[in-house]
Design a protein around this motif. Sequence first.
Motif, short mmCIF file in Angstrom:
data_model
loop_
_atom_site.label_atom_id
_atom_site.label_comp_id
_atom_site.label_asym_id
_atom_site.label_seq_id
_atom_site.Cartn_x
_atom_site.Cartn_y
_atom_site.Cartn_z
N HIS A 159 5.62 3.69 1.71
CA HIS A 159 6.32 4.96 2.33
C HIS A 159 7.29 4.67 3.38
O HIS A 159 8.50 4.77 3.50
N THR A 203 5.41 4.99 -7.07
CA THR A 203 5.07 6.18 -6.13
C THR A 203 6.17 7.37 -6.80
O THR A 203 7.02 7.11 -7.56
N THR A 230 0.75 -1.25 0.10
CA THR A 230 -0.16 0.07 -0.07
C THR A 230 0.94 1.43 0.01
O THR A 230 2.19 1.30 0.09
N HIS A 231 0.23 2.36 -0.30
CA HIS A 231 0.92 3.59 -0.18
C HIS A 231 1.72 3.71 1.04
O HIS A 231 3.04 4.27 0.97
N GLN A 238 10.61 2.99 -7.34
CA GLN A 238 9.23 3.91 -7.18
C GLN A 238 8.78 3.85 -8.69
O GLN A 238 7.39 3.85 -8.85
#
Length: 319
Positions: free
Chosen positions: A12, A46, A7-8, A40
Amino acid sequence: MTFLIPTHEQAHAGLRAMKTVLTAAGPLAPIRREALGAIQSHLLRTAVDLDALGPITPEELAAAIDDPALRTQLISGMVTLTLVRDTVADEEQAAIERFAAGLAVEPVTLAQLRKFQTERLMALRVDVIRRSLAGPGIKQLYEDQGFLGVVKNFGSFAGLWENSAVAERYRALENYPEGSLGKELWRFYRANDFKFPGEKHGAPEALLAHDLSHILGGYAADFQSEGLVLAFQAGYKRQDAFSVLVFLLLNGQHGLRLTAFAAPARGFYNDRPGAIDDVVRAFARGSRVKLDFTDHWDFWPVMERQVEELRREYGIEPA
């Protein structure tokens, strides 16, 4: 391997952890920055500002990522990223060890890194080879043809004899339809002056998944392209995928000869901007392939089929 997409929030946290490892002994090296950017772009999708990322503790990382498979993938990714540079600092290994302990995972790549850092190179060679491509291929060759089949294949590779029946089957690929997998494999061997399996010094049939990946992936046979096809294979390999990347980087960045099939180089990627990005892109491309060609794939039934048709069927995206 079916790369797990976090997931984001997990991505992160993972990026913070990777940066924590890669800056444990100093500023983020340009080649590692390129690798993080490629991860990324091609895997995480991302666009996090790497310079804005702060450090993270093992406890914080464990709270953010609870899936054991994703945890194992992340630690293996850390190991691979440290090897992107042609030196690995003890502080970087120590940081990975702390994260692995905090996540309660012990991937094989971490054991490989320990062997590399302590210069147990013979044990490292054995482990990487048996887990990457050659080892599984030889195991399958034994399962299919028995001990005598292994002896015949490697006797041919060593130049001791020719296995005429095997060699003739591959030479006959010249007569396959234009554009077919078999005909393109024949062209690939002829264009690069490679010996066919069964011929003296010809590659064992156990490694044909690699050569056919050149054809299906559209990769050439120079040193850089060999790295790309290995990354492509790592992407589609369902087991020990990161060991293939470890093989690639030990061979191309650290000058470690692992097998007779791959000449080593040191720092190959250092002065080639975009080369590591290409490796990550090839890995990502392989991760979306529907079939693991190293896992008991019987390629003879599809040798007469068109390469373009097979690419569509297997989910191989345009290069």
